[in-house]
Scaffold this motif. Structure first.
Motif, PDB file in Angstrom:
ATOM      1  N   ILE A 122       7.039  46.213   8.637  1.00 54.37           N
ATOM      2  CA  ILE A 122       6.651  47.557   9.063  1.00 54.37           C
ATOM      3  C   ILE A 122       5.568  48.095   8.133  1.00 54.37           C
ATOM      4  CG2 ILE A 122       7.445  49.942   9.381  1.00 54.37           C
ATOM      5  CD1 ILE A 122      10.322  48.813   9.469  1.00 54.37           C
ATOM      6  N   LYS A 123       4.529  48.680   8.706  1.00 56.19           N
ATOM      7  CA  LYS A 123       3.578  49.469   7.927  1.00 56.19           C
ATOM      8  C   LYS A 123       4.193  50.866   7.860  1.00 56.19           C
ATOM      9  CE  LYS A 123      -1.082  50.266   6.853  1.00 56.19           C
ATOM     10  NZ  LYS A 123      -0.963  50.675   5.493  1.00 56.19           N
ATOM     11  N   ILE A 124       4.746  51.211   6.708  1.00 55.11           N
ATOM     12  CA  ILE A 124       5.527  52.441   6.534  1.00 55.11           C
ATOM     13  C   ILE A 124       4.652  53.676   6.710  1.00 55.11           C
ATOM     14  CG2 ILE A 124       6.978  53.761   4.933  1.00 55.11           C
ATOM     15  CD1 ILE A 124       7.533  51.000   3.530  1.00 55.11           C
ATOM     16  N   SER A 125       5.142  54.638   7.510  1.00 58.91           N
ATOM     17  CA  SER A 125       4.385  55.879   7.693  1.00 58.91           C
ATOM     18  C   SER A 125       4.971  57.052   6.912  1.00 58.91           C
ATOM     19  CB  SER A 125       4.274  56.237   9.182  1.00 58.91           C
ATOM     20  OG  SER A 125       5.545  56.400   9.754  1.00 58.91           O
ATOM     21  N   ASP A 126       6.225  56.941   6.474  1.00 61.24           N
ATOM     22  CA  ASP A 126       6.852  58.028   5.718  1.00 61.24           C
ATOM     23  C   ASP A 126       7.695  57.444   4.585  1.00 61.24           C
ATOM     24  OD1 ASP A 126       8.120  60.252   4.696  1.00 61.24           O
ATOM     25  OD2 ASP A 126       8.913  60.939   6.624  1.00 61.24           O
ATOM     26  N   MET A 127       7.083  57.295   3.430  1.00 58.23           N
ATOM     27  CA  MET A 127       7.758  56.662   2.292  1.00 58.23           C
ATOM     28  C   MET A 127       8.973  57.462   1.816  1.00 58.23           C
ATOM     29  SD  MET A 127       7.692  53.875   0.559  1.00 58.23           S
ATOM     30  CE  MET A 127       6.070  53.146   0.636  1.00 58.23           C
ATOM     31  N   GLU A 134      21.001  46.627   8.376  1.00 53.53           N
ATOM     32  CA  GLU A 134      19.700  46.003   8.138  1.00 53.53           C
ATOM     33  C   GLU A 134      19.403  46.066   6.649  1.00 53.53           C
ATOM     34  OE1 GLU A 134      19.276  47.262  12.439  1.00 53.53           O
ATOM     35  OE2 GLU A 134      19.302  48.631  10.756  1.00 53.53           O
ATOM     36  N   TRP A 135      18.631  45.095   6.181  1.00 51.32           N
ATOM     37  CA  TRP A 135      18.135  45.138   4.800  1.00 51.32           C
ATOM     38  C   TRP A 135      16.644  45.441   4.842  1.00 51.32           C
ATOM     39  CZ3 TRP A 135      14.236  41.775   3.798  1.00 51.32           C
ATOM     40  CH2 TRP A 135      14.180  40.580   4.512  1.00 51.32           C
ATOM     41  N   VAL A 136      16.149  46.018   3.743  1.00 56.97           N
ATOM     42  CA  VAL A 136      14.750  46.431   3.657  1.00 56.97           C
ATOM     43  C   VAL A 136      14.209  46.023   2.287  1.00 56.97           C
ATOM     44  CG1 VAL A 136      13.159  48.392   3.761  1.00 56.97           C
ATOM     45  CG2 VAL A 136      15.295  48.459   5.076  1.00 56.97           C
ATOM     46  N   LYS A 137      13.068  45.348   2.306  1.00 52.66           N
ATOM     47  CA  LYS A 137      12.372  45.012   1.065  1.00 52.66           C
ATOM     48  C   LYS A 137      11.008  45.688   1.131  1.00 52.66           C
ATOM     49  CE  LYS A 137      10.805  41.183  -1.798  1.00 52.66           C
ATOM     50  NZ  LYS A 137      10.700  39.712  -1.898  1.00 52.66           N
ATOM     51  N   GLU A 139      11.371  58.431   3.450  1.00 52.05           N
ATOM     52  CA  GLU A 139      12.578  57.947   4.130  1.00 52.05           C
ATOM     53  C   GLU A 139      13.300  56.873   3.320  1.00 52.05           C
ATOM     54  OE1 GLU A 139      11.146  58.816   8.717  1.00 52.05           O
ATOM     55  OE2 GLU A 139      11.043  56.774   7.944  1.00 52.05           O
ATOM     56  N   LYS A 140      12.617  56.320   2.344  1.00 49.70           N
ATOM     57  CA  LYS A 140      13.236  55.333   1.449  1.00 49.70           C
ATOM     58  C   LYS A 140      14.477  55.924   0.775  1.00 49.70           C
ATOM     59  CE  LYS A 140      12.225  52.906  -2.868  1.00 49.70           C
ATOM     60  NZ  LYS A 140      11.247  52.714  -3.926  1.00 49.70           N
ATOM     61  N   ASP A 141      14.431  57.237   0.510  1.00 47.73           N
ATOM     62  CA  ASP A 141      15.529  57.903  -0.195  1.00 47.73           C
ATOM     63  C   ASP A 141      16.834  57.902   0.594  1.00 47.73           C
ATOM     64  OD1 ASP A 141      13.706  58.385  -2.206  1.00 47.73           O
ATOM     65  OD2 ASP A 141      13.258  60.421  -1.540  1.00 47.73           O
TER      66      ASP A 141
END
Length: 126
Positions: free
Chosen positions: A103-108, A14-17, A110-112
């Protein structure tokens, strides 16, 4: 093969922006190519809060059905309704018109754990 440098990626293709606290998610050019002609995208999780790594939907191609996994924890805020009538957009334009959910992100943090374009290229051997 198109792997934009401005996006992040998962090992599940999956890709994420990320824009602010919202992430737009789709499948990569590599994934759509491996799946072949996409005939159906099923996402019935709109409005639900789902943990990273959990199932948020499925994508059906002529030869297979594949699960779609959350790249980050959060609420599925929006589904790309264009895919209901034109799922083949994912084949022709996976990174713009072929996006799947927001997605409304709940734990930023996790981007790492997401992959850079270069790390994703290494993963798929390109």
């Amino acid at each position: 093969m198109n792997i934009p440098d401005n996006l992040l990626y998962t090992e599940d293709h999956e890709w994420v922006k990320i824009e602010g606290d919202v992430a737009t998610v789709g499948i990569t050019d590599f994934a759509q190519g491996e799946l072949g002609d996409i005939v159906y995208v099923e996402i019935e999780t709109e409005g639900e809060t789902i943990a990273k790594g959990e199932l948020f939907g499925t994508i059906e191609a002529v030869k297979t059905v594949s699960d779609l996994f959350m790249p980050m924890s959060g609420e599925v805020a929006e589904f790309n309704e264009e895919l209901e009538s034109e799922p083949e957009i994912v084949n022709s334009d996976p990174y713009t018109d072929g996006w799947m959910i927001k997605i409304k992100i709940s734990d930023m943090s996790e981007k790492d754990s997401l992959l850079s374009a270069n790390a994703y290229k290494e993963l798929i051997g390109k």
